[in-house]
Design a protein around this motif. Sequence first.
Motif, PDB file in Angstrom:
ATOM      1  N   ARG A 216      -9.550  11.374   8.566  1.00 43.71           N
ATOM      2  CA  ARG A 216     -10.115  10.956   7.286  1.00 43.71           C
ATOM      3  C   ARG A 216     -11.622  11.218   7.292  1.00 43.71           C
ATOM      4  O   ARG A 216     -12.268  11.099   8.328  1.00 43.71           O
ATOM      5  CB  ARG A 216      -9.858   9.466   7.056  1.00 43.71           C
ATOM      6  CG  ARG A 216      -8.395   9.134   6.824  1.00 43.71           C
ATOM      7  CD  ARG A 216      -8.275   7.666   6.528  1.00 43.71           C
ATOM      8  NE  ARG A 216      -6.919   7.296   6.159  1.00 43.71           N
ATOM      9  CZ  ARG A 216      -6.617   6.302   5.318  1.00 43.71           C
ATOM     10  NH1 ARG A 216      -7.569   5.582   4.771  1.00 43.71           N
ATOM     11  NH2 ARG A 216      -5.375   6.021   5.037  1.00 43.71           N
TER      12      ARG A 216
ATOM     13  N   HIS B   9      -9.216   0.905  -1.344  1.00 45.56           N
ATOM     14  CA  HIS B   9      -9.622   1.444  -0.036  1.00 45.56           C
ATOM     15  C   HIS B   9     -10.308   2.804  -0.205  1.00 45.56           C
ATOM     16  O   HIS B   9      -9.814   3.656  -0.936  1.00 45.56           O
ATOM     17  CB  HIS B   9      -8.400   1.613   0.879  1.00 45.56           C
ATOM     18  CG  HIS B   9      -7.734   0.325   1.238  1.00 45.56           C
ATOM     19  ND1 HIS B   9      -6.578   0.263   1.983  1.00 45.56           N
ATOM     20  CD2 HIS B   9      -8.076  -0.972   0.973  1.00 45.56           C
ATOM     21  CE1 HIS B   9      -6.221  -1.004   2.142  1.00 45.56           C
ATOM     22  NE2 HIS B   9      -7.100  -1.769   1.546  1.00 45.56           N
TER      23      HIS B   9
ATOM     24  N   ASP C 279      -5.351   2.980  -2.191  1.00 44.50           N
ATOM     25  CA  ASP C 279      -6.177   3.689  -1.210  1.00 44.50           C
ATOM     26  C   ASP C 279      -6.354   5.113  -1.728  1.00 44.50           C
ATOM     27  O   ASP C 279      -5.368   5.841  -1.893  1.00 44.50           O
ATOM     28  CB  ASP C 279      -5.460   3.694   0.154  1.00 44.50           C
ATOM     29  CG  ASP C 279      -6.316   4.318   1.255  1.00 44.50           C
ATOM     30  OD1 ASP C 279      -7.050   5.283   0.975  1.00 44.50           O
ATOM     31  OD2 ASP C 279      -6.231   3.844   2.411  1.00 44.50           O
TER      32      ASP C 279
ATOM     33  N   GLU D 249       0.840  -1.195   0.000  1.00 45.25           N
ATOM     34  CA  GLU D 249       0.000   0.000   0.000  1.00 45.25           C
ATOM     35  C   GLU D 249       0.875   1.246   0.000  1.00 45.25           C
ATOM     36  O   GLU D 249       1.524   1.543   1.005  1.00 45.25           O
ATOM     37  CB  GLU D 249      -0.928   0.013   1.225  1.00 45.25           C
ATOM     38  CG  GLU D 249      -1.817   1.255   1.247  1.00 45.25           C
ATOM     39  CD  GLU D 249      -3.003   1.149   2.202  1.00 45.25           C
ATOM     40  OE1 GLU D 249      -3.147   0.115   2.871  1.00 45.25           O
ATOM     41  OE2 GLU D 249      -3.784   2.113   2.269  1.00 45.25           O
TER      42      GLU D 249
ATOM     43  N   GLU E  61     -12.164   2.449   4.858  1.00 42.48           N
ATOM     44  CA  GLU E  61     -11.116   2.531   5.877  1.00 42.48           C
ATOM     45  C   GLU E  61     -11.018   3.990   6.319  1.00 42.48           C
ATOM     46  O   GLU E  61     -10.388   4.806   5.645  1.00 42.48           O
ATOM     47  CB  GLU E  61      -9.794   2.046   5.270  1.00 42.48           C
ATOM     48  CG  GLU E  61      -8.647   2.009   6.247  1.00 42.48           C
ATOM     49  CD  GLU E  61      -7.308   1.772   5.537  1.00 42.48           C
ATOM     50  OE1 GLU E  61      -7.158   2.184   4.380  1.00 42.48           O
ATOM     51  OE2 GLU E  61      -6.417   1.203   6.172  1.00 42.48           O
TER      52      GLU E  61
HETATM   53 ZN    ZN Z   1      -5.649   1.882   3.106  1.00 36.72          ZN
END
Ligand code: ZN
Length: 278
Positions: free
Chosen positions: A224, A209, A182, A146, A253
């Motif tokens: 986030r 994600h 992501d 990631e 997430e």
């Molecule tokens: Zn992630």
Amino acid sequence: MKLSAPENPSMNRLAVHTITTKPWPLAMAADRFAAAGVGGISIWIEAIAGMSNSEVSNIVQASGLKVPALVRGGFFCDPDAQERMRRIDNNRRLIELAGEISAEMLVLVVGATPGEPLAIQRGWVRDAIESLLDEASAAKVRLAIEPLHPMYSGDKSCINRLTQARIMCEAIQHPQVGVAVDVYHVWWDEALESEVQKLGELNALFAFHLCDWRVPTRDMLNDRALMGDGCIDIRGIRKLVEQNGFSGWNEVEIFSEEHWARDQQAFLNDIVDRYQQC
Ligand code: ZN
């Protein structure tokens, strides 16, 4: 409580990370996710600390949820070679654990350490991943690199762009090694489109994600946003990965002090609503 129609195919591809509803213990998260029509639960190691593998498996099996990912392994970077070996061993245990709880992949946040050139650190990461390939194949657990946003390049990840993750995949050339895309980490990158295309050609698009980038962001880690509350073109990126062959899980997430302080059921209901809009 609002229940979503189980026949809605998009819900079958929705998974939620346990960190998203951090205040809930695993068993409660699994119950509530399943009741909301969510198809998968990606399990953070913090959520199962102190639990046996069979306890975790029993909870997951009882809920009927699938486990897209165990989150997260990696953290390979340290100037001390013995410490790097210790970290590789730790990842061996995580691969084994992922296999035992039927997680499809182990997400790798590859790590970074201050004071060493990032290119050297990426060499450590390659060595580490290559030394885990046999275990990953035996356990049928995929390894998803990631890339993290460059703001984390000092101490969390020396892989910050899809380009670097793709180059790593090309160097390692193994069907068990791919990338977790992501949106939070890659939305700003001008190479996003071309890299997703290349990853698609490599069959290396392993995970997707979802969350959003709040403007202004108040905290580098735990701010986030819920999809739709930020500036990321989530619908566009989702279309991009799907056009390039991705048909896996859409994993929500969200690390957010604001949302963790809310009623988690109301938060989960919002996640499902927003997911259906993006
Ligand atoms: Zn992630």
